[in-house]
Design a protein around this motif. Structure first.
Motif, PDB file in Angstrom:
ATOM      1  N   ALA A  87       0.875  -1.182   0.000  1.00 31.78           N
ATOM      2  CA  ALA A  87       0.000   0.000   0.000  1.00 31.78           C
ATOM      3  C   ALA A  87       0.906   1.224   0.000  1.00 31.78           C
ATOM      4  N   PRO A  88       1.391   1.636  -1.186  1.00 30.20           N
ATOM      5  CA  PRO A  88       2.395   2.705  -1.256  1.00 30.20           C
ATOM      6  C   PRO A  88       1.890   4.040  -0.716  1.00 30.20           C
ATOM      7  N   ILE A  89       2.829   4.824  -0.216  1.00 33.06           N
ATOM      8  CA  ILE A  89       2.519   6.158   0.304  1.00 33.06           C
ATOM      9  C   ILE A  89       2.248   7.115  -0.846  1.00 33.06           C
ATOM     10  N   HIS A  90       1.164   7.885  -0.718  1.00 33.45           N
ATOM     11  CA  HIS A  90       0.869   8.992  -1.629  1.00 33.45           C
ATOM     12  C   HIS A  90       0.968  10.285  -0.826  1.00 33.45           C
ATOM     13  N   ASP A 123      -9.073   9.728  -4.878  1.00 34.46           N
ATOM     14  CA  ASP A 123     -10.483   9.992  -4.589  1.00 34.46           C
ATOM     15  C   ASP A 123     -10.714  10.203  -3.094  1.00 34.46           C
ATOM     16  N   VAL A 124     -11.746  10.968  -2.787  1.00 32.86           N
ATOM     17  CA  VAL A 124     -12.293  11.178  -1.436  1.00 32.86           C
ATOM     18  C   VAL A 124     -11.494  12.196  -0.615  1.00 32.86           C
ATOM     19  N   VAL A 125     -10.147  12.133  -0.629  1.00 33.53           N
ATOM     20  CA  VAL A 125      -9.365  13.067   0.190  1.00 33.53           C
ATOM     21  C   VAL A 125      -9.100  14.368  -0.566  1.00 33.53           C
ATOM     22  N   ASN A 126      -8.803  15.424   0.208  1.00 33.62           N
ATOM     23  CA  ASN A 126      -8.455  16.721  -0.378  1.00 33.62           C
ATOM     24  C   ASN A 126      -7.045  16.665  -0.952  1.00 33.62           C
ATOM     25  N   ASN A 127      -6.916  16.745  -2.273  1.00 37.47           N
ATOM     26  CA  ASN A 127      -5.576  16.811  -2.871  1.00 37.47           C
ATOM     27  C   ASN A 127      -5.631  17.631  -4.162  1.00 37.47           C
ATOM     28  N   PRO A 128      -5.910  18.953  -4.050  1.00 33.46           N
ATOM     29  CA  PRO A 128      -6.042  19.804  -5.237  1.00 33.46           C
ATOM     30  C   PRO A 128      -4.763  19.892  -6.063  1.00 33.46           C
ATOM     31  N   PHE A 129      -3.599  19.640  -5.430  1.00 37.35           N
ATOM     32  CA  PHE A 129      -2.327  19.674  -6.165  1.00 37.35           C
ATOM     33  C   PHE A 129      -1.805  18.257  -6.442  1.00 37.35           C
ATOM     34  N   HIS A 209       1.355  10.030  19.501  1.00 36.65           N
ATOM     35  CA  HIS A 209      -0.062   9.646  19.594  1.00 36.65           C
ATOM     36  C   HIS A 209      -0.587   9.280  18.210  1.00 36.65           C
ATOM     37  N   HIS A 210      -1.542   8.362  18.162  1.00 34.41           N
ATOM     38  CA  HIS A 210      -2.339   8.177  16.942  1.00 34.41           C
ATOM     39  C   HIS A 210      -3.778   7.887  17.339  1.00 34.41           C
ATOM     40  N   ILE A 211      -4.666   8.099  16.381  1.00 35.20           N
ATOM     41  CA  ILE A 211      -6.078   7.803  16.621  1.00 35.20           C
ATOM     42  C   ILE A 211      -6.543   6.755  15.623  1.00 35.20           C
ATOM     43  N   LYS A 212      -7.508   5.957  16.057  1.00 33.60           N
ATOM     44  CA  LYS A 212      -8.229   5.060  15.142  1.00 33.60           C
ATOM     45  C   LYS A 212      -9.607   5.686  14.934  1.00 33.60           C
ATOM     46  N   VAL A 213     -10.016   5.809  13.676  1.00 33.03           N
ATOM     47  CA  VAL A 213     -11.259   6.522  13.365  1.00 33.03           C
ATOM     48  C   VAL A 213     -12.156   5.705  12.442  1.00 33.03           C
ATOM     49  N   ARG A 214     -13.447   5.995  12.517  1.00 36.13           N
ATOM     50  CA  ARG A 214     -14.407   5.501  11.529  1.00 36.13           C
ATOM     51  C   ARG A 214     -14.693   6.641  10.567  1.00 36.13           C
ATOM     52  N   LEU A 215     -14.563   6.378   9.272  1.00 35.58           N
ATOM     53  CA  LEU A 215     -14.802   7.403   8.254  1.00 35.58           C
ATOM     54  C   LEU A 215     -16.182   7.212   7.643  1.00 35.58           C
ATOM     55  N   SER A 216     -16.875   8.316   7.391  1.00 31.13           N
ATOM     56  CA  SER A 216     -18.204   8.222   6.774  1.00 31.13           C
ATOM     57  C   SER A 216     -18.110   7.888   5.284  1.00 31.13           C
ATOM     58  N   GLU A 217     -16.973   8.247   4.663  1.00 27.41           N
ATOM     59  CA  GLU A 217     -16.727   7.902   3.252  1.00 27.41           C
ATOM     60  C   GLU A 217     -15.393   7.156   3.180  1.00 27.41           C
ATOM     61  N   ALA A 218     -15.425   5.947   2.661  1.00 27.93           N
ATOM     62  CA  ALA A 218     -14.204   5.128   2.621  1.00 27.93           C
ATOM     63  C   ALA A 218     -13.180   5.703   1.648  1.00 27.93           C
ATOM     64  N   ILE A 219     -11.907   5.599   2.010  1.00 29.36           N
ATOM     65  CA  ILE A 219     -10.839   5.975   1.079  1.00 29.36           C
ATOM     66  C   ILE A 219     -10.277   4.689   0.466  1.00 29.36           C
ATOM     67  N   PRO A 220      -9.548   4.788  -0.669  1.00 29.57           N
ATOM     68  CA  PRO A 220      -9.015   3.582  -1.315  1.00 29.57           C
ATOM     69  C   PRO A 220      -8.190   2.728  -0.349  1.00 29.57           C
ATOM     70  N   GLN A 221      -8.340   1.411  -0.456  1.00 28.60           N
ATOM     71  CA  GLN A 221      -7.718   0.471   0.469  1.00 28.60           C
ATOM     72  C   GLN A 221      -6.241   0.209   0.168  1.00 28.60           C
TER      73      GLN A 221
END
Length: 344
Positions: A87-90, A123-129, A209-221
């Protein structure tokens, strides 16, 4: 009395990767684990050859990536699983200047194999650039790695679930409690500060610190998002987001300002609703020169330390576990940049 070649004290990446060196070389050992979550066990498991703030790489990056891949294949031979998650870093670019810097750095000999020149939109995340993909980056399945290793140790009667008691150690007789040993490897992370033999090594805690979250819209796996922190899917429909770096607030409970920092960072890259499911933290053992600390006690030649892996615990722990094994068993000198003797 139980006789072993090695006692390992600790239960993070240093301890487990060194245990692997013993397994592949048919050495007997026991490992002492306090059965509490170490910094390694709550880590993100990111495998990354690039410093993503400055778009630079680091010492031995390619060698460490290659060695990790071959080591995980060896581990698969006895646990039955490969823990490498492709799962490469973007890296989300902040602006056009970062895009230009990425392209400029990608022409550098050291970085050309890591910085992909083809920008991608996610998709789904903010990445205008758009985003830059880090070639050869991946993740470790942290939960699977630790759970399966400890199961393997238990099945082979190598795991002792108790805190190591330095008062029970007779160094001159090479006996600890009811175990006779040839060598002890201390892989205790920040716990080394309680160790009377190595408490003076210059490791400093860096709280994350890190958090585990539930997202309302899934991001690519099949990828890992990075802007301020890392975001990726984990188990039970949860996503990991983190981690922070803090050398000041070193108390042993959750720091609300760190949680706020994570919430703000996630909101910046993820424009939909999310819900925090859990908060975790750990203390990374870091060294000022950003090199691990490996070596033998100046007087007691059967006591060794393997510490200071910092934020690159997986790569450092894997690669230098063999250096330590070769130092002990084959008299191959340690690289001066990681040797404990650089502080003596």
């Amino acid at each position: 009395m139980k006789n072993v070649d090695y006692i390992i004290v600790g239960d993070g990446y240093a301890a487990l990767f060194f245990a692997h060196q013993l397994i592949r070389n048919n050495k007997s050992f026991v490992i002492y684990s306090e059965s509490r979550k170490s910094a390694s066990q709550v880590s993100a498991g990111i495998i990354n050859p690039v410093v993503l703030k400055k778009f630079t790489t680091f010492w031995l990056a390619q060698q460490q990536i290659d060695f990790l891949k071959s080591t995980l294949q060896e581990i698969e031979s006895y646990t039955g699983k490969n823990y490498l998650v492709q799962a490469p870093i973007h890296r989300v670019f902040h602006d056009e200047n970062e895009q230009k810097l990425w392209l400029k750095k990608s022409d550098n000999n050291e970085l050309s194999q890591f910085l992909n020149k083809e920008f991608e939109r996610v998709d789904v995340v903010n990445n205008p650039f758009n985003t830059g993909k880090v070639n050869q980056s991946a993740r470790l399945d942290v939960n699977g790695f630790f759970n399966d290793f400890f199961l393997f140790f238990e099945e082979n009667k190598q795991l002792i679930k108790e805190k190591f008691d330095y008062h029970k150690l007779n160094v001159s007789e090479s006996v600890y409690s009811d175990v006779s040993f040839k060598n002890i490897i201390f892989c205790e992370g920040m716990g080394v500060k309680e160790n009377p033999y190595f408490s003076d090594i210059p490791v400093n805690p860096n709280k994350g610190h890190h958090i585990k979250v539930r997202l309302s819209e899934a991001i690519p796996q099949n990828l890992t998002i990075k802007k301020k922190h890392f975001l990726f899917p984990t188990h039970n429909d949860l996503y990991f987001y983190g981690g922070t770096y803090d050398r000041e607030q070193l108390h042993h409970h959750i720091d609300e300002s760190a949680v706020e920092q994570l919430v703000n960072g996630l909101s910046e890259v993820y424009p939909y609703d999310f819900e925090i499911s859990e908060v975790n933290f750990g203390f990374r053992p870091t060294v000022k020169d950003r090199r691990p600390i490996i070596g033998v006690h100046p007087e007691n030649k059967n006591l060794y330390v393997f510490n200071g892996l910092g934020a690159r615990g997986i790569l450092n722990g894997c690669y230098f576990s063999k250096s330590l094994y070769d130092f002990i068993e084959n008299n191959i000198p340690l690289h001066e940049e990681v040797s404990l003797s650089r502080f003596r």
